[in-house]
Design a protein around this motif. Structure first.
Motif, PDB file in Angstrom:
ATOM      1  N   SER A  75       0.827  -1.208   0.000  1.00 44.00           N
ATOM      2  CA  SER A  75       0.000   0.000   0.000  1.00 44.00           C
ATOM      3  C   SER A  75       0.861   1.257   0.000  1.00 44.00           C
ATOM      4  O   SER A  75       0.540   2.249  -0.665  1.00 44.00           O
ATOM      5  N   TRP A  76       1.960   1.239   0.734  1.00 39.84           N
ATOM      6  CA  TRP A  76       2.862   2.390   0.757  1.00 39.84           C
ATOM      7  C   TRP A  76       3.421   2.642  -0.627  1.00 39.84           C
ATOM      8  O   TRP A  76       3.504   3.789  -1.082  1.00 39.84           O
ATOM      9  N   VAL A 135       0.720   4.275  -2.864  1.00 41.57           N
ATOM     10  CA  VAL A 135       0.498   5.690  -2.556  1.00 41.57           C
ATOM     11  C   VAL A 135       1.652   6.543  -3.063  1.00 41.57           C
ATOM     12  O   VAL A 135       1.451   7.609  -3.667  1.00 41.57           O
ATOM     13  N   GLU A 136       2.892   6.088  -2.832  1.00 46.46           N
ATOM     14  CA  GLU A 136       4.051   6.832  -3.311  1.00 46.46           C
ATOM     15  C   GLU A 136       4.012   7.001  -4.827  1.00 46.46           C
ATOM     16  O   GLU A 136       4.267   8.081  -5.364  1.00 46.46           O
ATOM     17  N   GLU A 167      -3.805   9.303   3.838  1.00 47.07           N
ATOM     18  CA  GLU A 167      -3.096   8.289   4.608  1.00 47.07           C
ATOM     19  C   GLU A 167      -2.989   6.999   3.800  1.00 47.07           C
ATOM     20  O   GLU A 167      -3.774   6.758   2.880  1.00 47.07           O
ATOM     21  N   VAL A 168      -2.022   6.200   4.157  1.00 47.03           N
ATOM     22  CA  VAL A 168      -1.800   4.933   3.456  1.00 47.03           C
ATOM     23  C   VAL A 168      -2.883   3.939   3.881  1.00 47.03           C
ATOM     24  O   VAL A 168      -3.063   3.695   5.078  1.00 47.03           O
ATOM     25  N   LYS A 205       7.763  -0.480   3.081  1.00 52.81           N
ATOM     26  CA  LYS A 205       8.240   0.777   2.491  1.00 52.81           C
ATOM     27  C   LYS A 205       9.454   0.517   1.603  1.00 52.81           C
ATOM     28  O   LYS A 205      10.592   0.802   1.965  1.00 52.81           O
TER      29      LYS A 205
END
Length: 391
Positions: free
Chosen positions: A177-178, A181-182, A196-197, A298
């Motif tokens: 998920s991170w 989003v990035e 938010e993630v 991450k």
């Protein structure tokens, strides 16, 4: 008598003209529906604000229609002329005027010309600018770059705002998920800000067209809804006797399966190994969970796992904890979710890489150790070959 003669002639003339009119209409309809003269597929560009007469002119110039007047008249008669869409449309060889009319008044989705595909992978993301070759119906890469690291090429800037350009986002299955989003935050053709993630595992990896200016939160909401639907359907169709208390535990398992193999056909087999281990009270001992405990999703670890990390207790280290970790370790695709809920029926409890991209499975520790020894030999041989190539 003379008047009756004139009247009779007039009626005859009207009849002849009516018959001729019907014949002309029938001929025009036949021409409209018949295969066209186009010898090779073309990419037809329809500019914003164009009308059917403009399209007819372009088609005639490209020798895609035999008579522009019949194309324009047919479009009007069909009642679709007002549905004309701007964009770039693939017109196949031999397409009839009726076919072309339906192509340019359909969904409006560009099917040729330029495609900008934002590929979000496990290790990196990249933007690809592709052009469709009408003759082969294959996209040819014009330029590609990593939006987080590279300078934006002029070729991308020049066509980014072209309304006929088709945008697509393609995500790897098993991405976190991170990472999603990035990557979405680096997509300059999207709008909005993701606050938010989202929770790990709740996003169905995308692989579809998107609108320029689409809100990133709209995309996230769509991915959440898709994942909920896929999980609910798979849970409803699950096999009996699985060691999951609920659908969330199945999602956790699916994420592990997704990270363990990139071979689609292996997913149900890998699932069977982990299900067998859970049923027998054996720890899962899977490296991807250890890595997630280190990185928290991450980015990638970028190196091998240290022995100290295999022994270090984290909520996700399945070499140390019993059962499943507390959360998914990635966002699994549909196939991995279905594999977790309908695993193969085997008695395998071990697997290791086999050097082909797949895995060798084993029922006993003795079989597994033999498979591991073969894998070590392959690793050593590859290291020697790499060293020789370096010299």
């Amino acid at each position: 008598m003379f008047a009756r003669h004139i009247a009779a002639n007039a009626l005859t003339l009207i009849g002849v003209l009516s018959f001729a009119g019907v014949a002309v209409v029938a001929w025009g309809k036949k021409q409209y529906e018949a295969p066209g003269p186009l010898a090779q597929a073309i990419c037809l560009r329809v500019e914003g604000g164009a009308d059917m007469k403009d399209v007819a002119d372009t088609l005639e110039a490209q020798r895609a229609v035999s008579t522009r007047a019949i194309f324009a008249a047919g479009a009007q008669y069909s009642g679709r002329a007002h549905l004309l869409k701007a964009g770039s449309f693939l017109v196949p060889a031999g397409a009839s005027m009726q076919d072309i009319n339906e192509i340019v008044t359909g969904s409006g989705r560009s099917t040729c010309g330029t495609e900008i595909n934002y590929r979000i992978g496990i290790l990196r993301a990249k933007v690809e600018v592709n052009e469709l070759d009408p003759e082969t119906s294959r996209y040819v890469e014009v330029v590609s770059f990593n939006p987080a690291e590279d300078d934006v090429p002029a070729a991308y800037t020049e066509m980014r705002d072209d309304p006929s350009v088709r945008y697509r986002i393609t995500m790897a299955q098993g991405i976190t998920s991170w990472q999603i989003v990035e990557a979405l935050n680096n997509a300059d053709f999207l709008s909005g800000e993701i606050a938010e993630v989202p929770a790990e595992g709740t996003l169905a990896p995308l692989g579809e067209d998107v609108r320029v200016g689409m809100d990133r939160n709209e995309l996230i909401a769509q991915m959440v809804a898709d994942q909920e639907r896929v999980l609910a359907e798979a849970w409803e169709a699950r096999a009996e006797g699985l060691p999951y208390a609920n659908a969330q535990e199945a999602l956790i398992m699916a994420s592990i399966i997704e990270k363990e193999t990139g071979v689609g056909s292996e997913r149900p087999m890998v699932a069977s190994v982990f299900v067998n281990r859970l049923n027998q009270g054996i720890r899962l001992q899977t490296d991807p969970t250890v890595i997630y405990g280190i990185t928290q999703g991450k980015g990638s670890l970028g190196r091998g796992i240290r022995q100290s990390e295999l022994r270090r207790e984290t909520p996700w280290n399945t070499y140390v904890i019993d059962g499943l970790p507390p959360t998914p370790i990635a966002n699994p695709g549909k196939a991995a979710i279905e594999a977790a809920l309908n695993p193969d029926d085997t008695d395998f409890i071990f697997f290791v890489a086999d050097g082909t991209g797949g895995h060798a499975f084993a029922r006993t520790l003795q079989e597994h150790n033999a498979n591991v020894a073969k894998w070590r030999e392959i690793e050593a041989q590859r290291a020697e070959e790499a060293a020789a190539a370096g010299n």
